[in-house]
Scaffold this motif. Structure first.
Motif, PDB file in Angstrom:
ATOM      1  N   ALA A   1      90.256 -69.820  57.375  1.00  0.00           N
ATOM      2  CA  ALA A   1      90.934 -71.098  57.173  1.00  0.00           C
ATOM      3  C   ALA A   1      90.802 -71.569  55.738  1.00  0.00           C
ATOM      4  CB  ALA A   1      90.375 -72.152  58.124  1.00  0.00           C
TER       5      ALA A   1
ATOM      6  N   VAL B   1      91.361 -75.185  53.578  1.00  0.00           N
ATOM      7  CA  VAL B   1      91.617 -76.619  53.692  1.00  0.00           C
ATOM      8  C   VAL B   1      91.993 -77.165  52.322  1.00  0.00           C
ATOM      9  CG1 VAL B   1      90.671 -78.842  54.411  1.00  0.00           C
ATOM     10  CG2 VAL B   1      89.902 -76.744  55.528  1.00  0.00           C
TER      11      VAL B   1
ATOM     12  N   LYS C   1      93.609 -80.591  50.042  1.00  0.00           N
ATOM     13  CA  LYS C   1      93.915 -82.021  49.994  1.00  0.00           C
ATOM     14  C   LYS C   1      95.193 -82.181  49.193  1.00  0.00           C
ATOM     15  CE  LYS C   1      89.564 -83.921  49.028  1.00  0.00           C
ATOM     16  NZ  LYS C   1      88.785 -84.973  48.383  1.00  0.00           N
TER      17      LYS C   1
ATOM     18  N   GLU D   1     104.905 -80.493  52.344  1.00  0.00           N
ATOM     19  CA  GLU D   1     104.021 -79.746  53.241  1.00  0.00           C
ATOM     20  C   GLU D   1     104.695 -78.508  53.831  1.00  0.00           C
ATOM     21  OE1 GLU D   1     101.760 -82.215  55.918  1.00  0.00           O
ATOM     22  OE2 GLU D   1     101.545 -80.557  57.329  1.00  0.00           O
TER      23      GLU D   1
ATOM     24  N   ARG E   1     103.504 -74.654  53.303  1.00  0.00           N
ATOM     25  CA  ARG E   1     103.153 -73.756  54.415  1.00  0.00           C
ATOM     26  C   ARG E   1     103.933 -72.446  54.336  1.00  0.00           C
ATOM     27  NH1 ARG E   1      99.813 -75.761  57.958  1.00  0.00           N
ATOM     28  NH2 ARG E   1      99.557 -78.012  58.053  1.00  0.00           N
TER      29      ARG E   1
ATOM     30  N   ARG F   1      94.372 -69.737  58.427  1.00  0.00           N
ATOM     31  CA  ARG F   1      95.079 -70.950  58.840  1.00  0.00           C
ATOM     32  C   ARG F   1      95.061 -71.917  57.654  1.00  0.00           C
ATOM     33  NH1 ARG F   1      91.231 -72.554  61.845  1.00  0.00           N
ATOM     34  NH2 ARG F   1      90.711 -74.546  60.946  1.00  0.00           N
TER      35      ARG F   1
ATOM     36  N   GLU G   1      95.113 -75.607  56.478  1.00  0.00           N
ATOM     37  CA  GLU G   1      94.913 -76.971  56.967  1.00  0.00           C
ATOM     38  C   GLU G   1      95.189 -77.919  55.809  1.00  0.00           C
ATOM     39  OE1 GLU G   1      91.141 -78.987  58.842  1.00  0.00           O
ATOM     40  OE2 GLU G   1      91.432 -77.004  59.725  1.00  0.00           O
TER      41      GLU G   1
ATOM     42  N   HIS H   1      95.129 -81.690  54.416  1.00  0.00           N
ATOM     43  CA  HIS H   1      94.637 -83.060  54.578  1.00  0.00           C
ATOM     44  C   HIS H   1      95.418 -83.971  53.631  1.00  0.00           C
ATOM     45  CE1 HIS H   1      90.431 -81.712  56.201  1.00  0.00           C
ATOM     46  NE2 HIS H   1      91.418 -81.447  57.028  1.00  0.00           N
TER      47      HIS H   1
END
Ligand SMILES: [Zn+2]
Length: 113
Positions: A28, A30, A32, A41, A45, A61, A63, A65
């Motif tokens: 994953a 993550v 910001k 977004e 992706r 993955r 993620e 935020h």
């Protein structure tokens, strides 16, 4: 549209960090993303899926935020903007462009195996 170069950069940093940590793969990532960063977004992706090919992130993955926009009102201090249409304090309507958060594009953490 700078999402692809952004995704390539994020993948590169995460891939290097994972290799340095002797990880087999990254599970994953993550990030910001500030509301003022201009990053879409969906586009990020999509670009991420393209950029991870042949890296340790192939199964990772993404993620995201989201970071809201906070500005400094001279009367009320730090307040969150409810809308990007008006840079005014939501409490007293004083106009302000002293942005404290919302511009960030940051790799926050990665999970590895
Ligand atoms: Zn105010």
């Amino acid at each position: 549209m700078h999402e692809l170069s952004l995704a390539v950069q994020l993948v590169q940093i995460a891939d290097e960090a994972a290799r340095a940590a002797d990880a087999k793969r990254v599970t994953a990532v993550v990030v910001k993303i500030g509301a003022l960063s201009g990053v879409a977004e969906d586009a990020l992706r999509f670009a991420f899926d393209v950029a991870v090919a042949d890296t340790l992130l192939a199964q990772a993955r993404l993620e995201i935020h989201p970071v809201s926009v906070k500005v400094v009102c001279p009367r009320c201090g730090i307040v969150e903007l409810p809308s990007l249409q008006r840079f005014c304090c939501p409490q007293c309507d004083t106009s302000t462009a002293d942005v404290r958060t919302g511009r960030e594009i940051e790799l926050e953490s990665i999970e590895v195996e």
